[in-house]
Design a protein around this motif. Structure first.
Motif, mmCIF file in Angstrom:
data_model
loop_
_atom_site.group_PDB
_atom_site.id
_atom_site.type_symbol
_atom_site.label_atom_id
_atom_site.label_comp_id
_atom_site.label_asym_id
_atom_site.label_seq_id
_atom_site.Cartn_x
_atom_site.Cartn_y
_atom_site.Cartn_z
ATOM 1 N N UNK A 37 0.847 -1.181 0.000
ATOM 2 C CA UNK A 37 0.000 0.000 0.000
ATOM 3 C C UNK A 37 0.893 1.245 0.000
ATOM 4 N N UNK A 38 0.597 2.197 -0.897
ATOM 5 C CA UNK A 38 1.446 3.387 -0.955
ATOM 6 C C UNK A 38 1.266 4.270 0.284
ATOM 7 N N UNK A 39 2.334 4.901 0.662
ATOM 8 C CA UNK A 39 2.279 5.817 1.805
ATOM 9 C C UNK A 39 1.645 7.139 1.360
ATOM 10 N N UNK A 40 1.273 7.947 2.327
ATOM 11 C CA UNK A 40 0.702 9.254 2.009
ATOM 12 C C UNK A 40 1.713 10.102 1.230
ATOM 13 N N UNK A 41 2.982 9.995 1.572
ATOM 14 C CA UNK A 41 4.021 10.750 0.862
ATOM 15 C C UNK A 41 4.095 10.324 -0.604
ATOM 16 N N UNK A 42 3.955 9.019 -0.865
ATOM 17 C CA UNK A 42 3.966 8.527 -2.244
ATOM 18 C C UNK A 42 2.757 9.050 -3.025
ATOM 19 N N UNK A 43 1.598 9.039 -2.379
ATOM 20 C CA UNK A 43 0.382 9.530 -3.027
ATOM 21 C C UNK A 43 0.513 11.014 -3.340
ATOM 22 N N UNK A 44 1.037 11.786 -2.400
ATOM 23 C CA UNK A 44 1.219 13.224 -2.614
ATOM 24 C C UNK A 44 2.210 13.465 -3.751
ATOM 25 N N UNK A 45 3.336 12.769 -3.725
ATOM 26 C CA UNK A 45 4.341 12.929 -4.782
ATOM 27 C C UNK A 45 3.754 12.599 -6.149
ATOM 28 N N UNK A 46 3.064 11.471 -6.246
ATOM 29 C CA UNK A 46 2.472 11.060 -7.517
ATOM 30 C C UNK A 46 1.407 12.057 -7.987
ATOM 31 N N UNK A 47 0.629 12.586 -7.062
ATOM 32 C CA UNK A 47 -0.402 13.569 -7.413
ATOM 33 C C UNK A 47 0.218 14.870 -7.909
ATOM 34 N N UNK A 48 1.313 15.295 -7.286
ATOM 35 C CA UNK A 48 2.003 16.508 -7.723
ATOM 36 C C UNK A 48 2.554 16.329 -9.137
ATOM 37 N N UNK A 49 3.169 15.188 -9.381
ATOM 38 C CA UNK A 49 3.718 14.914 -10.719
ATOM 39 C C UNK A 49 2.594 14.886 -11.757
ATOM 40 N N UNK A 50 1.508 14.190 -11.443
ATOM 41 C CA UNK A 50 0.379 14.120 -12.378
ATOM 42 C C UNK A 50 -0.236 15.499 -12.592
ATOM 43 N N UNK A 51 -0.368 16.279 -11.524
ATOM 44 C CA UNK A 51 -0.934 17.624 -11.616
ATOM 45 C C UNK A 51 -0.093 18.499 -12.546
ATOM 46 N N UNK A 52 1.207 18.426 -12.406
ATOM 47 C CA UNK A 52 2.102 19.214 -13.243
ATOM 48 C C UNK A 52 1.996 18.805 -14.717
ATOM 49 N N UNK A 53 2.054 17.509 -14.968
ATOM 50 C CA UNK A 53 1.956 17.015 -16.348
ATOM 51 C C UNK A 53 0.614 17.362 -16.961
ATOM 52 N N UNK A 54 -0.452 17.177 -16.207
ATOM 53 C CA UNK A 54 -1.788 17.457 -16.715
ATOM 54 C C UNK A 54 -1.924 18.933 -17.097
ATOM 55 N N UNK A 55 -1.386 19.810 -16.289
ATOM 56 C CA UNK A 55 -1.450 21.229 -16.608
ATOM 57 C C UNK A 55 -0.708 21.556 -17.899
ATOM 58 N N UNK A 56 0.447 20.928 -18.112
ATOM 59 C CA UNK A 56 1.184 21.143 -19.364
ATOM 60 C C UNK A 56 0.333 20.721 -20.552
ATOM 61 N N UNK A 57 -0.325 19.576 -20.435
ATOM 62 C CA UNK A 57 -1.177 19.100 -21.528
ATOM 63 C C UNK A 57 -2.379 20.013 -21.725
ATOM 64 N N UNK A 58 -2.962 20.490 -20.633
ATOM 65 C CA UNK A 58 -4.105 21.402 -20.735
ATOM 66 C C UNK A 58 -3.707 22.704 -21.416
ATOM 67 N N UNK A 59 -2.566 23.254 -21.039
ATOM 68 C CA UNK A 59 -2.099 24.489 -21.659
ATOM 69 C C UNK A 59 -1.833 24.294 -23.148
ATOM 70 N N UNK A 60 -1.281 23.141 -23.519
ATOM 71 C CA UNK A 60 -1.049 22.840 -24.929
ATOM 72 C C UNK A 60 -2.373 22.711 -25.679
#
Length: 63
Positions: free
Chosen positions: A1-24
């Motif tokens: 089971x992923x730790x809260x830190x892993x979930x936060x890290x993964x969410x931050x990475x996904x949030x950043x990538x998603x924003x780049x795609x949205x801006x494009x």
């Protein structure tokens, strides 16, 4: 089971990538794609806010 830190890290990475795609998508006037991604954008903002992550600096969309 992923730790809260892993979930936060993964969410931050996904949030950043998603924003780049949205801006494009917005730059290329592909609003259908932009709007489909917008739902996930909101979900990630909620996850990060609930995890006490200050997304002010991370949020490129500012919606």
């Amino acid at each position: 089971m992923p730790s809260q830190a892993d979930i936060i890290r993964d969410s931050i990475v996904e949030f950043s990538r998603l924003q780049d795609w949205m801006l494009s998508a917005r730059e290329h006037n592909d609003m259908d794609t932009y709007n489909m991604m917008h739902k996930r954008y909101i979900e990630l903002k909620v996850i990060l806010a609930a995890s006490s992550v200050n997304i002010t600096e991370l949020d490129k969309i500012k919606e």
